[in-house]
Design a protein around this motif. Structure first.
Motif, PDB file in Angstrom:
ATOM      1  N   SER A 125      46.740  63.368  48.582  1.00 17.67           N
ATOM      2  CA  SER A 125      48.179  63.578  48.405  1.00 17.67           C
ATOM      3  C   SER A 125      48.852  62.342  47.823  1.00 17.67           C
ATOM      4  O   SER A 125      49.760  62.452  46.984  1.00 17.67           O
ATOM      5  N   SER A 288      44.337  69.828  35.579  1.00 18.08           N
ATOM      6  CA  SER A 288      43.715  69.711  36.899  1.00 18.08           C
ATOM      7  C   SER A 288      43.357  68.269  37.211  1.00 18.08           C
ATOM      8  O   SER A 288      42.970  67.504  36.325  1.00 18.08           O
ATOM      9  N   CYS A 292      43.323  70.132  42.152  1.00 22.11           N
ATOM     10  CA  CYS A 292      44.656  70.726  42.086  1.00 22.11           C
ATOM     11  C   CYS A 292      45.079  70.972  40.651  1.00 22.11           C
ATOM     12  O   CYS A 292      44.655  70.271  39.726  1.00 22.11           O
ATOM     13  N   ILE A 294      48.329  70.835  38.237  1.00 21.32           N
ATOM     14  CA  ILE A 294      49.597  70.113  38.217  1.00 21.32           C
ATOM     15  C   ILE A 294      50.379  70.501  36.971  1.00 21.32           C
ATOM     16  O   ILE A 294      49.834  70.535  35.859  1.00 21.32           O
ATOM     17  N   ILE A 299      52.455  71.811  42.263  1.00 23.18           N
ATOM     18  CA  ILE A 299      51.106  71.319  42.567  1.00 23.18           C
ATOM     19  C   ILE A 299      50.465  72.342  43.496  1.00 23.18           C
ATOM     20  O   ILE A 299      51.034  72.706  44.524  1.00 23.18           O
ATOM     21  N   ARG A 300      49.273  72.826  43.118  1.00 27.30           N
ATOM     22  CA  ARG A 300      48.609  73.844  43.936  1.00 27.30           C
ATOM     23  C   ARG A 300      47.089  73.716  43.801  1.00 27.30           C
ATOM     24  O   ARG A 300      46.594  73.133  42.827  1.00 27.30           O
ATOM     25  N   PRO A 301      46.321  74.250  44.762  1.00 27.75           N
ATOM     26  CA  PRO A 301      44.860  74.204  44.657  1.00 27.75           C
ATOM     27  C   PRO A 301      44.402  74.930  43.399  1.00 27.75           C
ATOM     28  O   PRO A 301      44.942  75.995  43.074  1.00 27.75           O
ATOM     29  N   ASN A 302      43.402  74.367  42.711  1.00 28.07           N
ATOM     30  CA  ASN A 302      42.949  75.036  41.493  1.00 28.07           C
ATOM     31  C   ASN A 302      42.029  76.210  41.816  1.00 28.07           C
ATOM     32  O   ASN A 302      41.625  76.424  42.959  1.00 28.07           O
ATOM     33  N   TYR A 355      45.249  70.770  51.656  1.00 22.13           N
ATOM     34  CA  TYR A 355      46.231  71.046  50.595  1.00 22.13           C
ATOM     35  C   TYR A 355      47.647  71.204  51.155  1.00 22.13           C
ATOM     36  O   TYR A 355      48.480  71.895  50.577  1.00 22.13           O
ATOM     37  N   CYS A 358      50.728  70.753  48.816  1.00 18.63           N
ATOM     38  CA  CYS A 358      51.006  71.667  47.699  1.00 18.63           C
ATOM     39  C   CYS A 358      52.294  72.451  47.948  1.00 18.63           C
ATOM     40  O   CYS A 358      52.754  72.572  49.090  1.00 18.63           O
ATOM     41  N   ASN A 359      52.845  72.995  46.890  1.00 10.78           N
ATOM     42  CA  ASN A 359      54.138  73.679  47.023  1.00 10.78           C
ATOM     43  C   ASN A 359      54.143  75.053  46.364  1.00 10.78           C
ATOM     44  O   ASN A 359      55.076  75.419  45.649  1.00 10.78           O
ATOM     45  N   ASP A 360      53.055  75.818  46.620  1.00 11.98           N
ATOM     46  CA  ASP A 360      52.986  77.190  46.126  1.00 11.98           C
ATOM     47  C   ASP A 360      52.685  78.127  47.294  1.00 11.98           C
ATOM     48  O   ASP A 360      51.561  78.613  47.448  1.00 11.98           O
TER      49      ASP A 360
END
Length: 418
Positions: A125, A288, A292, A294, A299-302, A355, A358-360
């Motif tokens: 992070s 990526s 993640c 970006i 930002i989210r897990p790929n 994660y 992340c913000n999704d």
């Protein structure tokens, strides 16, 4: 008299703290064998920790042989040499790491602001936040890459020399040297593949908590030189990303990075040739880094990380389902319904915590929904197995499926026999 580094390692508090971290990492591991080892050690952890402490105090602790595993890289013919150590080894290695990270004379060799992997109180992070902040500050281009076969190229003698220059504690230095010396217990089974493992002076074990520290010490100059002028280079162990205001600056910085790595016999993947391992472009487009995706505002897990999570869960459910016809074996393999669901829960918890930055939330809800379907399908298999034993009037097997202990399955050594 100040406490020696060796004495700091052997203190009960150090070993307990180390065990807490080893337990936390191991119980959420995707490896079924690792989770089993953690659970077995945890059943009598106080006794085990006291034993390790006594052995260290008496200078009799010995690192047990580790298992060498060649892990197939997805989509690649090459294999990654992983060293899987016994729990005792991991605890002492972790205690050594904690002592070294608080050893002030060593700090300048690894404590660089833009190096964020394998360092206390830093993590993924922090690396992603640094990347995002740099982009927000005006970086318009990026180049991400990782260092090819990084751990297999780290020279142990050079690192030992640096650490030895910061302390005269010979007991600690001997312990540290033994902690990073690798001799797989399954050398004969590995055959010619044994040479892929760092059994000589060059290379450290991938899978040891100490290896990232050794890598950080080795790349101290890289971290400093790659953050001069208008260039920012964020490194997370063997992954790094270069951020700059122009494409020309990016290309120049990558050439500089290649020269610095070449000094240690290292090589970074080139985005022109290795599209899976490296990438470059504008920061306004999605890219990526560290598992993640970006892009501005997100930002989210790929996808690869999502698929790996779901695959691990499928493997647990499939293994348990395949054993349901034989409840005794199900118990021996720790694949009862309660154990399997608990392991899935721990994997989900570990992945979610990994994660948490992340913000999704919509993505997380979609993954939860997919896992719900997998749980429902698994419970249907349990219901079918339960029905099978009901028809055959085998109520004990119903309970064995669940994993709730039966008194008739307890050890039986009566004093009086009839």
């Amino acid at each position: 008299m100040p406490t020696s580094l060796y004495d700091k390692v052997r203190k009960s508090r150090s070993l307990c703290n180390a065990w807490r971290i080893v337990h936390g990492n191991g119980i959420t591991s995707k490896s079924d064998a690792t989770r089993k080892q953690i659970k077995e050690f945890d059943q009598d952890s106080s006794r085990h920790l006291n034993r390790i402490g006594r052995q260290l105090r008496g200078r009799k602790f010995q690192f047990l042989p580790s298992e060498g595993i060649l892990q197939q890289k997805p989509g690649k013919s090459s294999k990654r040499p992983i060293v899987k150590s016994p729990i005792e080894n991991r605890i002492v290695q972790r205690a050594i790491l904690d002592v070294l990270q608080s050893h002030a004379p060593l700090s300048p060799y690894f404590n660089v602001q833009t190096s964020l992997g394998g360092i206390k109180d830093r993590g993924v992070s922090d690396a992603l936040r640094a990347v995002y902040d740099t982009i927000q500050a005006g970086a318009k281009y990026f180049l991400r890459s990782d260092i090819e076969a990084f751990f297999t190229k780290i020279p142990k003698p050079a690192i030992l020399s640096i650490i030895g220059g910061t302390t005269s504690d010979s007991d600690f230095l001997d312990l540290f040297k033994n902690a990073i010396t690798i001799e797989p217990s399954n050398m004969e089974q590995l055959g010619a593949d044994k040479n892929a493992f760092p059994i000589h002076d060059i290379g450290v074990a991938q899978g040891s908590c100490l290896s990232p520290l050794l890598g950080n010490i080795l790349l101290n100059e890289f971290d400093i030189e790659m953050n001069k002028g208008d260039i920012t280079c964020i490194r997370y162990i063997d992954d790094f990303i270069i951020l700059a205001p122009s494409l020309r600056a990016i290309n120049s910085a990558f050439r500089k990075a290649s020269r610095l790595l070449h000094k240690h016999g290292l090589k970074a993947y080139n985005p022109k040739n290795d599209h899976d391992k490296a990438e470059s472009g504008k920061t306004t487009k999605m890219f990526s880094f560290l598992g993640c995706e970006i892009k501005p505002g997100l930002i989210r897990p790929n996808r690869k990380s999502q698929n790996r999570l779901l695959k691990n869960i499928d493997e647990l459910f499939n293994e348990s389902t395949a054993l349901m016809s034989d409840p005794h074996r199900l118990i021996r393999q720790h694949r009862t319904v309660t154990e399997t669901l608990n392991d899935v829960s721990n994997i989900m918890k570990g992945w979610g915590n990994q994660y948490s930055f992340c913000n999704d939330p919509a993505l997380m809800r979609r993954i939860d929904a997919r896992v719900d379907k997998k749980i429902a399908a698994y419970l249907c298999h349990y219901a079918e197995a339960k029905s099978y034993f009901d028809r055959r009037e085998q109520p004990y097997n119903r309970r064995r499926l669940l994993g709730v202990h039966l008194l008739i399955d307890s050890k039986n050594s009566p004093i009086i026999t009839t």
